[in-house]
Design a protein around this motif. Structure first.
Motif, PDB file in Angstrom:
ATOM      1  N   VAL A  65      16.564  14.173  -6.942  1.00 14.02           N
ATOM      2  CA  VAL A  65      16.157  15.690  -6.638  1.00 14.02           C
ATOM      3  C   VAL A  65      16.917  15.997  -8.626  1.00 14.02           C
ATOM      4  N   TRP A  66      16.630  16.808  -9.077  1.00  9.92           N
ATOM      5  CA  TRP A  66      17.340  17.088 -10.277  1.00  9.92           C
ATOM      6  C   TRP A  66      17.170  18.838 -11.408  1.00  9.92           C
ATOM      7  N   PHE A  67      17.874  18.924 -12.095  1.00 11.23           N
ATOM      8  CA  PHE A  67      17.660  20.246 -12.783  1.00 11.23           C
ATOM      9  C   PHE A  67      18.088  19.850 -14.251  1.00 11.23           C
ATOM     10  N   ARG A  68      17.491  20.883 -14.456  1.00 16.47           N
ATOM     11  CA  ARG A  68      18.163  20.972 -16.219  1.00 16.47           C
ATOM     12  C   ARG A  68      19.460  21.692 -16.507  1.00 16.47           C
ATOM     13  N   ASN A  69      20.346  21.140 -16.802  1.00 15.10           N
ATOM     14  CA  ASN A  69      21.723  21.911 -17.022  1.00 15.10           C
ATOM     15  C   ASN A  69      21.977  21.796 -18.520  1.00 15.10           C
ATOM     16  N   PHE A  70      23.117  23.414 -19.326  1.00 13.66           N
ATOM     17  CA  PHE A  70      22.958  22.760 -20.682  1.00 13.66           C
ATOM     18  C   PHE A  70      24.691  22.708 -20.787  1.00 13.66           C
ATOM     19  N   SER A  71      25.605  21.903 -21.932  1.00  7.09           N
ATOM     20  CA  SER A  71      26.255  21.847 -22.395  1.00  7.09           C
ATOM     21  C   SER A  71      26.667  22.376 -23.568  1.00  7.09           C
ATOM     22  N   THR A  72      27.063  24.100 -23.304  1.00  7.40           N
ATOM     23  CA  THR A  72      27.666  24.748 -24.316  1.00  7.40           C
ATOM     24  C   THR A  72      27.959  24.054 -25.173  1.00  7.40           C
ATOM     25  N   TRP A  73      29.124  22.976 -25.738  1.00  4.55           N
ATOM     26  CA  TRP A  73      30.026  22.433 -26.500  1.00  4.55           C
ATOM     27  C   TRP A  73      29.075  21.571 -26.913  1.00  4.55           C
ATOM     28  N   ASP A  74      27.789  20.497 -26.474  1.00 11.19           N
ATOM     29  CA  ASP A  74      27.030  19.469 -26.728  1.00 11.19           C
ATOM     30  C   ASP A  74      25.466  20.556 -28.042  1.00 11.19           C
TER      31      ASP A  74
END
Length: 159
Positions: A65-74
């Motif tokens: 079970v997963w969700f998208r996250n976001f990297s401000t660095w990438d």
């Protein structure tokens, strides 16, 4: 076999989440319902995704079970794996690795730069498994969490 979860898998996914909570010695903290899982995965605004591992009888024996996250660095998304669980009777059959490989492919296919998850410190078999895949602990970070009354108190500071 690994596949995306479908609505007919909701009860099996919920049951496996409770098995995971039991395994993590926190069954009393798990309150999720089939309706909540159904809404999160298949509702009008899905916020969560899942893959399942099935055995030869097409019975769900593992979940991711997963969700998208976001990297401000990438500047790009990644995947945060909330739950990875394989039924104890099916462990060692490759389902866990196949689920992780599927999520790794999801990352690569979509240009995501990270696949991240957490593991409780006492779960030495899982830690050894993750390290066998060349995953590295992020031990310079400490996870914090607000829940219950402290969460409510902080929220009440906003007018």
């Amino acid at each position: 076999m690994i596949r995306r979860a479908v609505p007919e898998d909701v009860s099996a996914i919920t049951a496996m989440i409770y098995e995971l909570a039991e395994h993590q010695r926190a069954r009393d903290k798990c309150t999720v319902t089939d309706d909540q899982i159904d809404d999160a995965l298949f509702g009008p605004q899905p916020s969560t995704f899942a893959h399942v591992a099935t055995n030869d009888d097409d019975r769900v024996v593992g979940i991711a079970v997963w969700f998208r996250n976001f990297s401000t660095w990438d500047g790009t998304h990644g995947i945060y794996l909330e739950d990875l669980f394989v039924s104890p009777s099916e462990r060692g059959s490759g389902h866990g690795k196949a689920l992780l490989a599927t999520l790794a492919k999801e990352c690569v296919d979509n240009g995501y730069t990270r696949l991240s998850w957490s593991v409780v410190n006492w779960n030495k078999p899982s830690i050894a498994f993750y390290e066998s895949l060349d995953a590295h602990p992020q031990d310079e970070w400490t996870t914090y969490r607000l829940t219950g009354d402290p969460l409510g108190r902080l929220a009440s500071e906003v007018s």
